[in-house]
Design a protein around this motif. Sequence first.
Motif, PDB file in Angstrom:
ATOM      1  N   ASP A  55       8.675  30.103  19.735  1.00  0.00           N
ATOM      2  CA  ASP A  55       9.242  31.426  20.042  1.00  0.00           C
ATOM      3  C   ASP A  55       8.281  32.551  19.674  1.00  0.00           C
ATOM      4  O   ASP A  55       8.087  33.481  20.452  1.00  0.00           O
ATOM      5  CB  ASP A  55      10.581  31.620  19.300  1.00  0.00           C
ATOM      6  CG  ASP A  55      11.747  31.065  20.102  1.00  0.00           C
ATOM      7  OD1 ASP A  55      11.633  31.026  21.349  1.00  0.00           O
ATOM      8  OD2 ASP A  55      12.736  30.662  19.504  1.00  0.00           O
TER       9      ASP A  55
ATOM     10  N   VAL B 233       8.736  20.261  25.912  1.00  0.00           N
ATOM     11  CA  VAL B 233      10.045  20.856  26.182  1.00  0.00           C
ATOM     12  C   VAL B 233      10.209  21.136  27.674  1.00  0.00           C
ATOM     13  O   VAL B 233      11.236  20.827  28.286  1.00  0.00           O
ATOM     14  CB  VAL B 233      10.227  22.167  25.384  1.00  0.00           C
ATOM     15  CG1 VAL B 233      11.466  22.921  25.846  1.00  0.00           C
ATOM     16  CG2 VAL B 233      10.309  21.872  23.897  1.00  0.00           C
TER      17      VAL B 233
ATOM     18  N   ARG C 284      12.919  19.443  30.169  1.00  0.00           N
ATOM     19  CA  ARG C 284      13.872  20.328  30.821  1.00  0.00           C
ATOM     20  C   ARG C 284      13.887  20.135  32.328  1.00  0.00           C
ATOM     21  O   ARG C 284      14.910  19.942  32.959  1.00  0.00           O
ATOM     22  CB  ARG C 284      13.478  21.786  30.547  1.00  0.00           C
ATOM     23  CG  ARG C 284      14.018  22.311  29.267  1.00  0.00           C
ATOM     24  CD  ARG C 284      15.215  23.158  29.595  1.00  0.00           C
ATOM     25  NE  ARG C 284      15.811  23.646  28.367  1.00  0.00           N
ATOM     26  CZ  ARG C 284      16.765  24.543  28.332  1.00  0.00           C
ATOM     27  NH1 ARG C 284      17.212  25.064  29.460  1.00  0.00           N
ATOM     28  NH2 ARG C 284      17.281  24.918  27.202  1.00  0.00           N
TER      29      ARG C 284
ATOM     30  N   TYR D  24      14.755  27.093  33.834  1.00  0.00           N
ATOM     31  CA  TYR D  24      14.009  27.064  32.566  1.00  0.00           C
ATOM     32  C   TYR D  24      13.482  28.446  32.214  1.00  0.00           C
ATOM     33  O   TYR D  24      13.591  28.906  31.075  1.00  0.00           O
ATOM     34  CB  TYR D  24      12.870  26.037  32.648  1.00  0.00           C
ATOM     35  CG  TYR D  24      11.618  26.417  31.887  1.00  0.00           C
ATOM     36  CD1 TYR D  24      11.613  26.461  30.492  1.00  0.00           C
ATOM     37  CD2 TYR D  24      10.449  26.755  32.554  1.00  0.00           C
ATOM     38  CE1 TYR D  24      10.466  26.827  29.797  1.00  0.00           C
ATOM     39  CE2 TYR D  24       9.302  27.118  31.871  1.00  0.00           C
ATOM     40  CZ  TYR D  24       9.312  27.161  30.493  1.00  0.00           C
ATOM     41  OH  TYR D  24       8.186  27.529  29.810  1.00  0.00           O
TER      42      TYR D  24
ATOM     43  N   SER E  26      16.576  31.053  31.677  1.00  0.00           N
ATOM     44  CA  SER E  26      17.467  30.851  30.533  1.00  0.00           C
ATOM     45  C   SER E  26      16.790  31.217  29.228  1.00  0.00           C
ATOM     46  O   SER E  26      17.362  31.040  28.162  1.00  0.00           O
ATOM     47  CB  SER E  26      17.905  29.396  30.480  1.00  0.00           C
ATOM     48  OG  SER E  26      16.801  28.593  30.102  1.00  0.00           O
TER      49      SER E  26
ATOM     50  N   THR F  78      14.363  29.783  27.554  1.00  0.00           N
ATOM     51  CA  THR F  78      14.159  28.637  26.671  1.00  0.00           C
ATOM     52  C   THR F  78      13.253  29.060  25.513  1.00  0.00           C
ATOM     53  O   THR F  78      13.469  28.704  24.369  1.00  0.00           O
ATOM     54  CB  THR F  78      13.492  27.487  27.455  1.00  0.00           C
ATOM     55  OG1 THR F  78      14.250  27.251  28.638  1.00  0.00           O
ATOM     56  CG2 THR F  78      13.414  26.230  26.623  1.00  0.00           C
TER      57      THR F  78
END
Lengths: 195, 195
Positions: A2, A49, A53, A78, A81, A83
């Motif tokens: 993140d 990831v 996904r 993906y 949203s 992610t």
Amino acid sequence: MDVASCEGLEGLTIGRLASETGLSKAGLFAHFGSKEDLQLATLEAAAEVITQRVMSAVGDARPGLERLLALLRAWLAYVESCTFRGGCFLAAAAAEFDGRPGPVRDRVVELARKWTGLLEGEIAQAQARGEIATTESADQIAFELHAMVLEGNSVFQLLGDDRAFPRARRGAMRCLECVATEKGRKILRKERAHE
Amino acid sequence: MDVASCEGLEGLTIGRLASETGLSKAGLFAHFGSKEDLQLATLEAAAEVITQRVMSAVGDARPGLERLLALLRAWLAYVESCTFRGGCFLAAAAAEFDGRPGPVRDRVVELARKWTGLLEGEIAQAQARGEIATTESADQIAFELHAMVLEGNSVFQLLGDDRAFPRARRGAMRCLECVATEKGRKILRKERAHE
DNA sequence: CCTACCGATCGGTAGG
DNA sequence: CCTACCGATCGGTAGG
């Protein structure tokens, strides 16, 4: 992931990661070895990831145009949203490292090529099955679909505009309609109804 | 501007700029006040360069589709010619700051909106003149053209692929052909011959 | 996994 | 415009 998606892989400092995790800086070095290795590990984790996904969402779609549409839908989902807080991880990493040589950039290039290759392969299959005309090359169509999704990502990230992803979807569909055969258009009509 | 386009506006440190210019750090502070002001000044200077480049190239093209095509040609030439070492300055700044609030991000948003508005305005004029159909909104068409050029920029920057800009051009032209009226198609044919 | 520390560089200031 | 300096933080290491 993140932090890196928002502030960049370069902004992911070991001191910051240490205070956010409660570990000591030296402890993190023991795990990752160096900042560059931390960046590479973060990139690898994000790629994992993304693959999971997108691939899990494709499921049992048939090869060709149908699977291309499933791929597009999963890809947009993906990105849409969030992610990762900063949107598409690969797009951010590509923009950050496209001007800086080194192992991180090399890996970003590999991942980008792999993803584009996946799209191109599916387009080529759709052409082989007579769902997409061969007047336009698979490379060109992949380029245009890629352009739409990434423009959706960057417009949404920069302007926070909700219309970004509907526009990306619409642009991608119009591109496909432009190059689809009669057989392909039937599949596209089904996708339209899907929404 | 070259440093910032490659390493980012955040990588444009005052120490580095000092050693590259031969001035002292304190001397630079006297000029710019702070790092943020340096970033804003660099952004402003780059915007000036872009405006001059693109606007001077548009010249005496007539409003509507003709001027839209001139705008696109000039825009692609600006990105393709590597006016800044890292490619399109605004695209790089947008990707870097879309996740970081503050005055720099705010200014990037303003500049991006201004540019998109210019494209939309020209498309709307082309629609008013009956060169582009009104079935598709000016917003949507501007989105798609923007997507093509920026995808060209990022593919070229990341992969060094010479086919990036021809693909962007081809994608943009196909998009326009898709939405052009009969009158508009005549103008597009002239543009084709132009190349 | 930790404490304690390294030199280098960061943005920025004092005083001229 | 300069020299000289500030505290903070950077990536990284020694030694345990």
